[in-house]
Design a protein around this motif. Structure first.
Motif, PDB file in Angstrom:
ATOM      1  N   PRO A  98       1.056  -0.839  -0.093  1.00 48.85           N
ATOM      2  CA  PRO A  98      -0.344   0.047  -0.074  1.00 48.85           C
ATOM      3  C   PRO A  98       1.255   1.395  -0.044  1.00 48.85           C
ATOM      4  N   ALA A  99       2.231   1.242   0.263  1.00 44.35           N
ATOM      5  CA  ALA A  99       2.614   2.227   0.466  1.00 44.35           C
ATOM      6  C   ALA A  99       2.986   3.353  -0.465  1.00 44.35           C
ATOM      7  N   THR A 100       3.218   2.299  -1.340  1.00 43.78           N
ATOM      8  CA  THR A 100       4.162   2.164  -3.289  1.00 43.78           C
ATOM      9  C   THR A 100       2.945   2.121  -4.238  1.00 43.78           C
ATOM     10  N   ALA A 101       2.109   1.987  -3.659  1.00 45.22           N
ATOM     11  CA  ALA A 101       0.866   1.004  -4.560  1.00 45.22           C
ATOM     12  C   ALA A 101       0.317   2.445  -5.665  1.00 45.22           C
ATOM     13  N   VAL A 102       0.561   3.767  -5.189  1.00 40.87           N
ATOM     14  CA  VAL A 102       0.278   4.645  -6.294  1.00 40.87           C
ATOM     15  C   VAL A 102       1.573   5.386  -6.762  1.00 40.87           C
ATOM     16  N   TYR A 103       1.650   5.691  -7.950  1.00 40.47           N
ATOM     17  CA  TYR A 103       2.274   6.167  -8.097  1.00 40.47           C
ATOM     18  C   TYR A 103       2.598   7.405  -8.624  1.00 40.47           C
ATOM     19  N   GLU A 104       4.293   8.039  -8.625  1.00 39.09           N
ATOM     20  CA  GLU A 104       4.538   9.468  -8.513  1.00 39.09           C
ATOM     21  C   GLU A 104       5.592   9.817 -10.710  1.00 39.09           C
ATOM     22  N   GLU A 105       5.891   8.619 -10.267  1.00 37.74           N
ATOM     23  CA  GLU A 105       7.017   8.417 -11.136  1.00 37.74           C
ATOM     24  C   GLU A 105       6.540   6.597 -11.345  1.00 37.74           C
ATOM     25  N   ALA A 106       6.606   6.102 -12.546  1.00 39.10           N
ATOM     26  CA  ALA A 106       6.706   4.991 -13.047  1.00 39.10           C
ATOM     27  C   ALA A 106       7.588   4.831 -14.362  1.00 39.10           C
ATOM     28  N   TRP A 107       8.488   3.727 -14.654  1.00 40.54           N
ATOM     29  CA  TRP A 107       9.696   3.219 -15.723  1.00 40.54           C
ATOM     30  C   TRP A 107      10.075   4.966 -16.452  1.00 40.54           C
ATOM     31  N   SER A 124      -8.006   5.117  -4.364  1.00 45.43           N
ATOM     32  CA  SER A 124      -7.330   4.247  -4.963  1.00 45.43           C
ATOM     33  C   SER A 124      -7.054   2.654  -3.551  1.00 45.43           C
ATOM     34  N   LEU A 125      -6.784   3.462  -2.555  1.00 44.96           N
ATOM     35  CA  LEU A 125      -5.935   2.790  -1.497  1.00 44.96           C
ATOM     36  C   LEU A 125      -7.294   1.776  -0.703  1.00 44.96           C
ATOM     37  N   ALA A 126      -8.415   2.123  -0.752  1.00 47.68           N
ATOM     38  CA  ALA A 126      -9.398   1.472  -0.613  1.00 47.68           C
ATOM     39  C   ALA A 126      -9.775   0.094  -1.179  1.00 47.68           C
ATOM     40  N   LYS A 127      -9.976   0.483  -2.983  1.00 49.03           N
ATOM     41  CA  LYS A 127      -9.834  -1.149  -3.676  1.00 49.03           C
ATOM     42  C   LYS A 127      -8.901  -1.740  -2.920  1.00 49.03           C
ATOM     43  N   HIS A 128      -7.305  -0.814  -3.133  1.00 51.84           N
ATOM     44  CA  HIS A 128      -6.201  -1.881  -3.004  1.00 51.84           C
ATOM     45  C   HIS A 128      -6.543  -3.254  -1.532  1.00 51.84           C
ATOM     46  N   THR A 129      -6.953  -2.423  -0.291  1.00 52.83           N
ATOM     47  CA  THR A 129      -7.541  -2.483   0.745  1.00 52.83           C
ATOM     48  C   THR A 129      -8.377  -4.030   0.842  1.00 52.83           C
ATOM     49  N   ALA A 130      -9.567  -3.486  -0.281  1.00 51.68           N
ATOM     50  CA  ALA A 130     -10.615  -4.417  -0.631  1.00 51.68           C
ATOM     51  C   ALA A 130      -9.982  -5.500  -1.217  1.00 51.68           C
ATOM     52  N   PHE A 131      -9.140  -5.708  -2.367  1.00 47.07           N
ATOM     53  CA  PHE A 131      -8.657  -6.697  -2.923  1.00 47.07           C
ATOM     54  C   PHE A 131      -8.302  -7.729  -2.313  1.00 47.07           C
TER      55      PHE A 131
END
Length: 668
Positions: A98-107, A124-131
């Motif tokens: 969860p701490a790094t699940a939302v990108y600021e920069e990717a590749w 977004s993180l709530a979706k991650h938690t629910a999954f």
């Protein structure tokens, strides 16, 4: 498909409810056809982004697609338990904590033109938690129920990034307990290495380009001590990484490969590590109920082609009249055959075939069988649409093929065999033949009509759609031959027709592609086992091949007729009927398949294979593995009726030594 709240999904899992649903916000999808101790996951399969974050995203659709894992859920949709992500990993990455699940920069690329707000990140993180609440509940249920569990965590990667050869399949096993599960990692690699991909060298490896450091593996491994997660990467050989274009054929090959690989691998794991009762075959770990989409597609296909009877359309309606004119002309007249008008609009028929959504069938083996069957009807429609024209022959060649060099050699081998005599015990009258056919149908317990007609080129014919046997008027039937003919028409063609009617899937009434090869092969085998094949019948099988060869070599009706009489010493009337069989419609190459089909079935029997499942309907040897699987999974029925001479032969396998010698000389 229905949507359920997270609590409803959790309640379903707790109560072991079988279901398929999206989460309420459609961020992921879960399918549980059966509670079984292996799971397939495709957590980067999705590409959806909710509107408020999409508006802030700097990346194009292609740039996002490039790092997502398209089609990975499709690769494993055959299996009973599947959980897949529907959202893009650029909204939140399910394979990161969860701490790094939302990108600021990717590749190396900035993801957002404006920073996401705290509330946007929280959604977004709530979706991650629910999954992961659902994942935890699912694995807990399966571990509790079966002691142990296996997860196939499927991803893909961009192989063109690398400046060295990289594997098609990579297993990341860095965090797997090697002492406990090392053998399963190795056997999984071995199974993946056996997947055949056309024109692609399949090199499979462990910890080559990826090491299995994703969050799904970490999450499950840390919480469950008896669950093995196999993080598996597929290189994007199934698409063009530079354009985003997919390659359907390779996708299907990967689906087929995964089906075999997972069945073999999971079967061993489930049998060894869990308490689940697996039975004796790999297919026992697949779901055994017919999916609703398959039933709909099967019904749609059957309703469309049910009245499509190729043989009843291409039989000339003026056969006897043209025969008299031809014989009276001393073989100079070119017969002008007439046919019943088509009862279909070819264009409309093909449009309806195209509208059948066969891609909705999840199981790749079953899907392929339906795709091939539908394609075969495109060919049949083109065949009938050109009835009586030069294009008919072209379409017949496309569907049935033409005799190969080996087929012609086999035909010549049979034709030049020394004559042998078998006592025919005299002839039956037409009335006696009708009574014998009726008795045979009664003995099997069938309800079939028996009709006498001038308008067929063969001595007898089964019309499946009308449940009718047609016997040619005025033809002599010697007693020995009639026994074989009854087994041929009643014991095989009618048996397979009636067995097909007993099936929950009507594709076996429709008929699998070029089922003539198998069906006529079985029918000739029944004659062989009844010891009813005399020298004339043997020659007839060879002459059919030669007549088709003459047709495809450009010979006219009259030229082929004369060759059959002069070179092969056929009687004029017999030569006329045989030539008509081959030249009707404009050139019908089906008759070349009888001898080839018979040899195919002989080889099949010699391999120790059972004939049982070939009798469930209008089947083809080419699809026997899928048919066997469907029977084993109890998705279709075992044959209700069984060819009596086949059963008798199993009990007393005596073969005429002369015929045995001759047929052993036919080349494969």
């Amino acid at each position: 498909m229905k949507s359920l709240s997270i609590q409803q999904i959790l309640d379903n899992i707790e109560n072991e409810v079988v279901f398929e649903a999206y989460s309420e916000d459609e961020s992921f999808k879960i399918k549980i056809d059966e509670y079984i101790p292996y799971v397939c996951a495709a957590i980067h399969d999705g590409s959806h982004m909710r509107d408020d974050v999409r508006d802030k995203c700097l990346l194009s659709n292609y740039e996002r697609w490039y790092e997502e894992d398209p089609h990975t859920a499709e690769f494993v949709e055959t299996f009973p338990v599947l959980i897949q992500g529907c959202d893009s990993r650029f909204e939140y990455d399910l394979n990161r904590a969860p701490a790094t699940a939302v990108y600021e920069e990717a590749w190396g690329k900035q993801v957002w033109k404006d920073p996401l707000t705290s509330s946007q990140k929280q959604v977004s993180l709530a979706k991650h938690t629910a999954f992961y609440e659902v994942v935890e509940a699912l694995i807990k249920k399966l571990e509790t129920k079966f002691k142990s569990c296996l997860v196939y965590d499927i991803h893909s990667y961009n192989w063109k990034r690398w400046d060295r050869p990289v594997p098609v399949f990579n297993i990341g096993a860095e965090k797997v307990d090697k002492e406990r599960y090392g053998s399963y990692v190795e056997s999984w690699r071995d199974e993946l290495a056996q997947i055949e991909l056309e024109n692609i060298h399949n090199y499979s490896a462990i910890n080559d380009v990826f090491y299995g450091r994703g969050y799904l593996l970490e999450f499950v491994t840390n919480r469950f001590k008896n669950t093995l997660v196999l993080a598996t990467e597929v290189s994007k050989i199934y698409c063009d990484e530079l354009t985003g274009e997919s390659f359907p054929e390779i996708i299907n090959q990967i689906k087929e490969g995964f089906k075999t690989a997972i069945l073999n691998h999971a079967f061993q794991f489930v049998k060894t590590e869990t308490t689940y009762k697996v039975g004796s075959k790999q297919v026992n770990i697949l779901h055994n109920e017919l999916e609703s989409d398959l039933i709909k597609i099967d019904k749609q296909l059957f309703q469309l082609v049910n009245d499509f009877e190729l043989l009843s359309v291409i039989n000339p309606i003026n056969l006897e009249f043209e025969k008299k004119k031809f014989l009276a002309s001393k073989y100079t007249y070119e017969p002008q055959f007439k046919y019943n008008p088509l009862n279909i609009n070819p264009f409309e028929f093909k449009r309806k075939l195209s509208n059948i959504k066969v891609e909705k069938i999840n199981d790749i083996s079953i899907q392929n069988m339906y795709v091939d069957t539908i394609n075969s009807y495109f060919d049949k429609v083109d065949l009938l649409a050109n009835l009586g024209t030069n294009k008919f022959l072209y379409n017949s060649l496309r569907y049935f093929g033409e005799p190969s060099k080996k087929d012609i050699e086999n035909a010549n081998f049979i034709l030049y065999c020394p004559e042998f005599r078998i006592d025919n015990h005299g002839d039956y009258t037409e009335e006696e033949v009708i009574n014998l056919f009726q008795k045979a149908t009664d003995d099997y317990g069938f309800q079939f009509d028996i009709e006498v007609s001038d308008d067929i080129a063969s001595k007898a014919l089964v019309i499946n759609s009308k449940r009718k046997v047609v016997i040619k008027k005025g033809v002599k039937f010697d007693k020995r031959f009639t026994n074989g003919l009854i087994e041929h028409e009643i014991g095989v063609h009618m048996v397979t027709t009636m067995n097909a009617l007993d099936q929950p899937l009507k594709i076996f009434s429709v008929g699998l592609p070029v089922n003539t090869l198998t069906q006529e092969g079985l029918a000739i085998l029944s004659e062989y086992y009844t010891d009813s094949i005399n020298h004339n019948r043997l020659r007839e099988l060879g002459l059919r091949v030669m007549a088709v060869h003459m047709l495809t070599s450009g010979k006219s009706f009259n030229e082929t007729f004369m060759l059959l009489m002069e070179e092969y010493k056929m009687l004029p009337e017999d030569a006329f009927y045989l030539t008509t069989r081959v030249y009707r419609g404009g050139g019908f190459t089906k008759d070349a398949l009888y001898l080839k089909g018979f040899k195919t079935i002989l080889n099949y029997v010699d391999q120790g294979r059972s004939l049982d499942n070939l009798l469930i309907g209008k089947t083809s040897v080419e699809y026997i593995d899928t048919i066997d699987e469907l029977v084993e999974r109890k998705m279709i029925n075992k044959p209700k009726y069984y060819t009596k001479i086949f059963k008798k032969h199993l009990e007393n396998p005596e073969i005429n030594p002369i015929l045995h010698y001759i047929f052993n000389g036919i080349k494969d």
